[in-house]
Scaffold this motif. Structure first.
Motif, PDB file in Angstrom:
ATOM      1  N   LYS A  69      50.625  25.096  48.879  1.00 14.12           N
ATOM      2  CA  LYS A  69      49.319  25.634  48.473  1.00 14.12           C
ATOM      3  C   LYS A  69      49.160  27.106  48.819  1.00 14.12           C
ATOM      4  O   LYS A  69      48.578  27.869  48.055  1.00 14.12           O
ATOM      5  CB  LYS A  69      48.187  24.842  49.137  1.00 14.12           C
ATOM      6  N   ASP A  70      49.663  27.506  49.984  1.00 18.26           N
ATOM      7  CA  ASP A  70      49.388  28.849  50.489  1.00 18.26           C
ATOM      8  C   ASP A  70      50.530  29.846  50.312  1.00 18.26           C
ATOM      9  O   ASP A  70      50.328  31.044  50.525  1.00 18.26           O
ATOM     10  CB  ASP A  70      49.008  28.782  51.967  1.00 18.26           C
ATOM     11  N   HIS A 120      43.704  38.472  38.201  1.00 12.92           N
ATOM     12  CA  HIS A 120      44.423  37.198  38.090  1.00 12.92           C
ATOM     13  C   HIS A 120      44.442  36.450  39.421  1.00 12.92           C
ATOM     14  O   HIS A 120      44.242  35.231  39.452  1.00 12.92           O
ATOM     15  CB  HIS A 120      45.842  37.422  37.590  1.00 12.92           C
ATOM     16  N   TYR A 121      44.678  37.164  40.513  1.00 10.59           N
ATOM     17  CA  TYR A 121      44.746  36.511  41.827  1.00 10.59           C
ATOM     18  C   TYR A 121      43.439  35.815  42.183  1.00 10.59           C
ATOM     19  O   TYR A 121      43.431  34.798  42.862  1.00 10.59           O
ATOM     20  CB  TYR A 121      45.067  37.516  42.935  1.00 10.59           C
ATOM     21  N   GLN A 122      42.318  36.361  41.747  1.00 10.87           N
ATOM     22  CA  GLN A 122      41.011  35.816  42.114  1.00 10.87           C
ATOM     23  C   GLN A 122      40.455  34.833  41.086  1.00 10.87           C
ATOM     24  O   GLN A 122      39.342  34.342  41.262  1.00 10.87           O
ATOM     25  CB  GLN A 122      40.021  36.964  42.326  1.00 10.87           C
ATOM     26  N   ASP A 123      41.212  34.530  40.050  1.00 15.32           N
ATOM     27  CA  ASP A 123      40.758  33.638  38.985  1.00 15.32           C
ATOM     28  C   ASP A 123      41.102  32.188  39.329  1.00 15.32           C
ATOM     29  O   ASP A 123      42.279  31.824  39.343  1.00 15.32           O
ATOM     30  CB  ASP A 123      41.421  34.047  37.666  1.00 15.32           C
ATOM     31  N   PRO A 124      40.101  31.349  39.623  1.00 15.26           N
ATOM     32  CA  PRO A 124      40.368  29.952  39.980  1.00 15.26           C
ATOM     33  C   PRO A 124      41.082  29.189  38.859  1.00 15.26           C
ATOM     34  O   PRO A 124      41.909  28.318  39.134  1.00 15.26           O
ATOM     35  CB  PRO A 124      38.988  29.349  40.241  1.00 15.26           C
ATOM     36  N   ALA A 125      40.806  29.524  37.611  1.00 16.02           N
ATOM     37  CA  ALA A 125      41.470  28.847  36.493  1.00 16.02           C
ATOM     38  C   ALA A 125      42.957  29.200  36.463  1.00 16.02           C
ATOM     39  O   ALA A 125      43.800  28.351  36.167  1.00 16.02           O
ATOM     40  CB  ALA A 125      40.800  29.231  35.172  1.00 16.02           C
ATOM     41  N   TYR A 135      44.743  30.029  39.145  1.00 11.96           N
ATOM     42  CA  TYR A 135      45.332  29.283  40.266  1.00 11.96           C
ATOM     43  C   TYR A 135      45.614  27.845  39.841  1.00 11.96           C
ATOM     44  O   TYR A 135      46.692  27.311  40.089  1.00 11.96           O
ATOM     45  CB  TYR A 135      44.413  29.300  41.488  1.00 11.96           C
ATOM     46  N   GLU A 136      44.642  27.215  39.188  1.00  8.97           N
ATOM     47  CA  GLU A 136      44.800  25.828  38.754  1.00  8.97           C
ATOM     48  C   GLU A 136      45.943  25.705  37.749  1.00  8.97           C
ATOM     49  O   GLU A 136      46.723  24.754  37.813  1.00  8.97           O
ATOM     50  CB  GLU A 136      43.491  25.300  38.155  1.00  8.97           C
ATOM     51  N   LYS A 139      49.081  25.953  39.718  1.00  9.81           N
ATOM     52  CA  LYS A 139      49.219  24.737  40.528  1.00  9.81           C
ATOM     53  C   LYS A 139      49.752  23.591  39.673  1.00  9.81           C
ATOM     54  O   LYS A 139      50.673  22.881  40.081  1.00  9.81           O
ATOM     55  CB  LYS A 139      47.868  24.364  41.130  1.00  9.81           C
TER      56      LYS A 139
END
Length: 107
Positions: free
Chosen positions: A16-17, A68-73, A75-76, A79
């Motif tokens: 995750k990190d 991009h780094y701060q976009d939750p979509a 990240y998902e 992931k």
């Protein structure tokens, strides 16, 4: 999408990190390729003066990457791609980077 979330494998802290953010960085660089190229070109042209001469290109690159780094979509998305690669590795025992190279060489 509720069913897929409940079937997701549990991700370790390092996944995750560290591993997913690494994937995000690589993909963000691809998505910001124009900014990366402009900054690289400026640095090559400016030599030691790049700190002074390439501020605008550097700022544009940082802005694009940070978006991009701060976009939750985003990240998902990364992931889910990571989980897909992990499940494929667990199924086949072949890492994603090696799967591409496993094509027959005699054609």
């Amino acid at each position: 999408m509720e069913a897929s979330q409940s079937e997701e494998p549990v991700l370790r802290h390092v996944e995750k990190d560290v591993l997913i953010p690494k994937m995000m960085r690589e993909k963000a660089k691809e998505r910001c390729a124009e900014n990366v190229a402009a900054f690289s070109h400026c640095c090559k042209e400016s030599g030691f003066l790049m700190v002074l001469k390439c501020r605008e290109e550097n700022a544009a690159l940082k802005e694009c990457l940070t978006k991009h780094y701060q976009d939750p979509a985003f990240y998902e998305e990364c992931k889910q791609e990571y989980i897909k690669e992990k499940l494929e590795f667990l199924r086949t025992g072949v890492a994603a980077k090696n799967r591409i190279q496993k094509l027959p060489t005699s054609m």
